[in-house]
Write a protein that holds these residues in place. Sequence first.
Motif, PDB file in Angstrom:
ATOM      1  N   ASP A  71       0.808  -1.220   0.000  1.00 18.31           N
ATOM      2  CA  ASP A  71       0.000   0.000   0.000  1.00 18.31           C
ATOM      3  C   ASP A  71       0.833   1.258   0.000  1.00 18.31           C
ATOM      4  OD1 ASP A  71       1.106  -0.230   2.500  1.00 18.31           O
ATOM      5  OD2 ASP A  71      -0.784   0.031   3.609  1.00 18.31           O
ATOM      6  N   GLY A  72       2.208   1.095   0.088  1.00 15.28           N
ATOM      7  CA  GLY A  72       3.103   2.236   0.041  1.00 15.28           C
ATOM      8  C   GLY A  72       3.552   2.732   1.393  1.00 15.28           C
ATOM      9  N   ARG A  84       3.357   7.307   3.440  1.00 15.94           N
ATOM     10  CA  ARG A  84       3.442   6.405   2.295  1.00 15.94           C
ATOM     11  C   ARG A  84       4.455   6.988   1.282  1.00 15.94           C
ATOM     12  NH1 ARG A  84      -2.270   5.586  -0.209  1.00 15.94           N
ATOM     13  NH2 ARG A  84      -2.095   7.878  -0.245  1.00 15.94           N
ATOM     14  N   GLN A 141       4.256   7.201  -1.886  1.00 23.51           N
ATOM     15  CA  GLN A 141       3.642   8.082  -2.878  1.00 23.51           C
ATOM     16  C   GLN A 141       3.330   9.464  -2.330  1.00 23.51           C
ATOM     17  OE1 GLN A 141       2.639   5.050  -1.943  1.00 23.51           O
ATOM     18  NE2 GLN A 141       0.399   4.772  -2.072  1.00 23.51           N
ATOM     19  N   ASP A 142       3.224   9.564  -0.957  1.00 21.05           N
ATOM     20  CA  ASP A 142       2.958  10.879  -0.371  1.00 21.05           C
ATOM     21  C   ASP A 142       4.163  11.794  -0.460  1.00 21.05           C
ATOM     22  OD1 ASP A 142       0.413  10.034   0.281  1.00 21.05           O
ATOM     23  OD2 ASP A 142       0.980   9.385   2.308  1.00 21.05           O
ATOM     24  N   ARG A 150       2.797  11.299  -8.118  1.00 21.98           N
ATOM     25  CA  ARG A 150       1.744  10.433  -7.558  1.00 21.98           C
ATOM     26  C   ARG A 150       0.896   9.840  -8.671  1.00 21.98           C
ATOM     27  NH1 ARG A 150      -0.474  14.463  -2.800  1.00 21.98           N
ATOM     28  NH2 ARG A 150       1.525  14.693  -1.702  1.00 21.98           N
ATOM     29  N   LEU A 151       0.541  10.665  -9.633  1.00 21.60           N
ATOM     30  CA  LEU A 151      -0.255  10.178 -10.748  1.00 21.60           C
ATOM     31  C   LEU A 151       0.493   9.098 -11.509  1.00 21.60           C
ATOM     32  CD1 LEU A 151      -2.797  10.420 -12.506  1.00 21.60           C
ATOM     33  CD2 LEU A 151      -1.624  12.226 -13.803  1.00 21.60           C
ATOM     34  N   HIS A 208       2.846   7.180 -10.320  1.00 22.57           N
ATOM     35  CA  HIS A 208       2.912   5.997  -9.442  1.00 22.57           C
ATOM     36  C   HIS A 208       1.639   5.176  -9.564  1.00 22.57           C
ATOM     37  CE1 HIS A 208       2.628   3.715  -5.658  1.00 22.57           C
ATOM     38  NE2 HIS A 208       3.987   3.708  -5.689  1.00 22.57           N
ATOM     39  N   GLN A 209       0.513   5.863  -9.620  1.00 26.14           N
ATOM     40  CA  GLN A 209      -0.778   5.162  -9.674  1.00 26.14           C
ATOM     41  C   GLN A 209      -1.021   4.522 -11.040  1.00 26.14           C
ATOM     42  OE1 GLN A 209      -4.117   7.640  -8.620  1.00 26.14           O
ATOM     43  NE2 GLN A 209      -5.637   6.064  -9.114  1.00 26.14           N
ATOM     44  N   THR A 210      -0.651   5.226 -12.121  1.00 23.70           N
ATOM     45  CA  THR A 210      -0.986   4.727 -13.466  1.00 23.70           C
ATOM     46  C   THR A 210       0.075   3.803 -14.049  1.00 23.70           C
ATOM     47  OG1 THR A 210       0.011   6.699 -14.470  1.00 23.70           O
ATOM     48  CG2 THR A 210      -2.363   6.772 -13.957  1.00 23.70           C
ATOM     49  N   HIS A 211       1.305   3.865 -13.551  1.00 22.61           N
ATOM     50  CA  HIS A 211       2.364   3.075 -14.163  1.00 22.61           C
ATOM     51  C   HIS A 211       3.085   2.156 -13.180  1.00 22.61           C
ATOM     52  CE1 HIS A 211       1.718   6.166 -17.237  1.00 22.61           C
ATOM     53  NE2 HIS A 211       2.362   5.368 -18.097  1.00 22.61           N
ATOM     54  N   THR A 214       2.483   1.157  -9.984  1.00 25.45           N
ATOM     55  CA  THR A 214       1.684   0.120  -9.286  1.00 25.45           C
ATOM     56  C   THR A 214       1.274  -1.011 -10.231  1.00 25.45           C
ATOM     57  OG1 THR A 214       0.904   1.706  -7.631  1.00 25.45           O
ATOM     58  CG2 THR A 214      -0.413  -0.298  -7.948  1.00 25.45           C
TER      59      THR A 214
END
Length: 503
Positions: A24-25, A50, A52-53, A60-61, A63-66, A68
């Motif tokens: 979860d980071g 975390r 990503q924080d 962050r974007l 990290h979420q789209t690529h 993870t």
Amino acid sequence: MGACPPDDALYEHAACGLLLAGTDGLIRRANATICRWLGYEASQLVGQVRVQDLLTIGGRLFHQTHITPILQLQGSVAEVQVEMRHRDDTRIPLLINIVRRRHGDAAFDEFALLVADDRRAYERELLAARQAAEAALEARYGAEARLHALNEQLSLADRRKDEFIATLSHELRNPLAPMHSALEVMKLKSAGYAALEPVLPVFERQLNHMRHLVDDLMEISRITQGRMELRRAPLDLATVVRAVAADVAPLLDASGHTLTVSLPAEALVVDGDATRLTQVAVNLLTNAAKYTPRGGHIRLEAARQDGEAAISVRDNGIGIPERSLASIFDMFSQLEPALDRSQGGLGIGLALVKGIVTLHGGSARAFSEGVGLGSEFVVRLPLSAAAIVGETGAPGAGRIDALRVLVVDDNADAADTLAMALELLGCEARTVYTAAAGIAQLTAFAPQVALLDIGLPDMNGYDLARQVRALPGGAAVMLVAATGWGQSADKQLAIEAGFDHPT
């Protein structure tokens, strides 16, 4: 060998930042290196923040789209560049590698982070170095191309210079032949004409001087073009020295010089071309006479030196500056500008000496203690193991047996004056100026000797010689090629065409 630091120390102070996070980071562990880079204590990150924080909004974007999805799919992410925020809200570019591993029942993400500023600087330095190297290489290629082009231009200019010298010497030689024949006619008919007695020797001296210059030009052109061939045979250098001393005596007498000749008791036999080595000694003596003030002393010596045969010419003339000793044998080399000395010459005599001696496998050197202290030129040649050949005396001057001689030459002056000289010597001579007329005279005149010019207007001399040989009785005619070129290739063509004497 010293002890290694404990594992905890290696982890905490590794050269890169290290993070351990849950899927979860949430950060579970952070080493001292990443904490220092981000400005946090470990307690402020572990279990509190975390990964990503710590990223920027764009990070962050990403990290979420690529990141993870890639971790879920293949379990690792390599060399992704992101920016993390320092505690003071500045941005730090980082290059991260992530590996997802299972520890017991749980999965964790292991991060290794490197500050990208140093890498960028290093990459910039590498790029700059590469660009500099490529520019230097391109400049080198350009310089080599320009140098190659300049060398080609210099080679072309040098070839044209050699061709010009060869053509010039040939063209100058053509008018000398009729002038020489005319002089011989005048000498033979001058008996009883007192007014001609002081004139003819002047004419002869100047004509011989001009012929000497032209011959030097032709010889140096042969050397520079690699066309000089030596007719080598065992000969005693004493023979050469004696002949040269006699030939140059009038020049030395006219200059008021005293010549001393020294010859060894032993024979100095070399494998050489007598004509060429005579040219060498004549040029050295002539050079000494030119650069020695009137009334000087010149010594000509042949001797054995260090297992070699040597000819040396020493004078008490103007000497040679030390800076000029290395270049004195170069083509067109002059101690002073030619206009500064009335007898400066063309500056090719010593170059001819070196060229001929080099072809014989020998060496030529100049020595001088300085300006005004005289000079010495020494030519060394390998000694021959062959036996000394006997000397033959030169035939005496006089009339020759009466011969019918046909002269075929489009240069009317040369042909007519040569015929006059031949007639005064007892021959019956006829002249024609074309090949066709020559063929006609071969039948009407039946000459015993035919002198054929090679450059005739209606047919070259080689083809004319072949036609002569094909005529009835043509095989009995002695054919002599008359040409100003006289190169080895020309001589071979003359022999193949049927000439008895190719020059």
